[in-house]
Scaffold this active site. Structure first.
Site, short mmCIF file in Angstrom:
data_model
loop_
_atom_site.label_atom_id
_atom_site.label_comp_id
_atom_site.label_asym_id
_atom_site.label_seq_id
_atom_site.Cartn_x
_atom_site.Cartn_y
_atom_site.Cartn_z
N MET A 44 -9.29 -4.35 2.70
CA MET A 44 -9.82 -2.90 3.40
C MET A 44 -9.31 -3.18 4.81
O MET A 44 -9.80 -2.60 5.76
CB MET A 44 -11.41 -3.42 3.46
CG MET A 44 -12.04 -3.20 1.96
SD MET A 44 -13.69 -2.37 2.22
CE MET A 44 -14.55 -4.01 3.08
N LEU A 60 -6.12 -7.16 8.67
CA LEU A 60 -5.91 -8.17 8.12
C LEU A 60 -6.03 -9.26 8.98
O LEU A 60 -5.76 -9.35 10.22
CB LEU A 60 -4.34 -7.83 7.81
CG LEU A 60 -4.10 -6.73 6.91
CD1 LEU A 60 -2.39 -6.55 6.56
CD2 LEU A 60 -4.77 -6.65 5.70
N GLU A 96 -5.05 -14.12 8.41
CA GLU A 96 -4.22 -14.94 8.05
C GLU A 96 -4.35 -15.24 6.17
O GLU A 96 -3.55 -15.46 5.67
CB GLU A 96 -4.31 -16.40 8.57
CG GLU A 96 -3.14 -17.57 7.99
CD GLU A 96 -1.89 -17.11 7.95
OE1 GLU A 96 -1.00 -17.68 7.11
OE2 GLU A 96 -1.27 -16.43 8.82
N HIS A 133 -5.55 -12.57 4.36
CA HIS A 133 -4.63 -11.66 3.62
C HIS A 133 -3.10 -12.04 3.78
O HIS A 133 -2.44 -11.86 2.53
CB HIS A 133 -4.98 -10.39 4.51
CG HIS A 133 -6.05 -9.92 4.44
ND1 HIS A 133 -7.02 -9.70 5.49
CD2 HIS A 133 -6.91 -9.44 3.39
CE1 HIS A 133 -8.17 -9.40 5.24
NE2 HIS A 133 -8.37 -9.07 4.08
#
Length: 281
Positions: free
Chosen positions: A30, A33, A35, A37
């Site tokens: 979603m 972002l 770390e 992700h």
């Protein structure tokens, strides 16, 4: 790195990539972002020829009074972060594109969605499975990557993929934590400095229960009480749930056996955080 916003362009890219005989990894997010992700993206990059990151704040999984409008968004920042780890495509569809006028379908997994976060957020997982199903159909990846922090979500998506005979592999990546143990989350940005410090009680409670298991404790009631009492020592914490369930089917346990999920959800001010640990006995 490409930025694609239309479903038609995403499908065209997928078809062209398939014609080249290349594999595709998808990291659904979603946005906003962090770390955690980026770790998913690096894992995907190591296994797949091309990596797609979807960025879509899905209104269907937010309930009344939840933070859909306030959920943090910064596409330019996200593009830079994704590019830094070698992502090939960001797919950032619009709400109208994903849910056009007349949209009337949904995907629902029963049973696994009843407890834990499903009990506190009715309809949430119906929104999750519907949008993830759409993303998997649009991108058609070989692998899709999800973080262990959302343990119930991973279990639900695995069941959906199995039940609907989807031709892909769901890959779960371990939780990424700050140095002090706080699990990374896009919602951490909501925390005041005081709540950020208070939120460390989550990891302390989980690791205390893990230590008790390692010392031989198998009674789920005892372990839940241990976690609840530790969290209660933090006045800024308001418990939503503390649960011990089977890691596969998410059913509550009385005695620990096999792979067990220690899971909790706690509010700090208006921010609801989740965390978990898996223990093997």
């Amino acid at each position: 790195m490409l930025l694609l916003t239309s479903i038609e362009d995403m499908v065209a890219w997928t078809r062209a990539t398939r014609r080249e005989g290349l594999s595709i990894g998808l990291v659904p997010t979603m946005g906003y972002l962090h770390e955690g992700h980026l770790t998913l993206m690096r894992t995907a990059k190591a296994a797949c020829d091309r990596v797609v990151v979807s960025i879509f704040v899905n209104p269907m999984q937010f309930g009344v009074g939840e933070d859909f409008e306030e959920y943090p968004r910064d596409l330019s920042r996200d593009q830079a972060l994704a590019a830094s780890v070698g992502v090939d495509v960001i797919f950032a569809p619009t709400v109208r594109g994903m849910y056009p006028n007349g949209f009337a379908s949904a995907v629902e997994v029963q049973g696994l969605t009843d407890g834990l976060c499903g009990a506190a957020r009715p309809g949430h997982f119906r929104g999750v499975t519907t949008v993830v199903c759409k993303l998997l159909n649009i991108v058609a990846p070989d692998n899709a990557y999800f973080g262990q922090k959302d343990a119930q979500q991973v279990a639900v998506i695995r069941r959906m993929v199995l039940d609907l005979n989807m031709l892909l592999t769901v890959v779960t990546v371990p939780i990424v934590r700050e140095a002090d143990g706080l699990a990374l989350s896009s919602r951490n940005v909501y925390l005041s400095p005081e709540d950020r410090q208070a939120a460390l009680v989550l990891f302390r409670a989980l690791t205390a229960a893990q230590a008790a298991v390692e010392a031989g404790e198998r009674d789920a009631t005892v372990l839940r009480r241990l976690m609840i009492e530790l969290i209660a020592q933090e006045p800024r914490a308001e418990v939503d749930y503390v649960a011990i369930v089977d890691n596969l089917n998410l059913q509550p346990l009385e005695k620990l056996e096999g792979a067990c999920l220690l899971a909790l959800a706690v509010r700090f001010g208006k921010t609801r955080l989740i965390d978990n640990l898996v223990v093997e006995v």
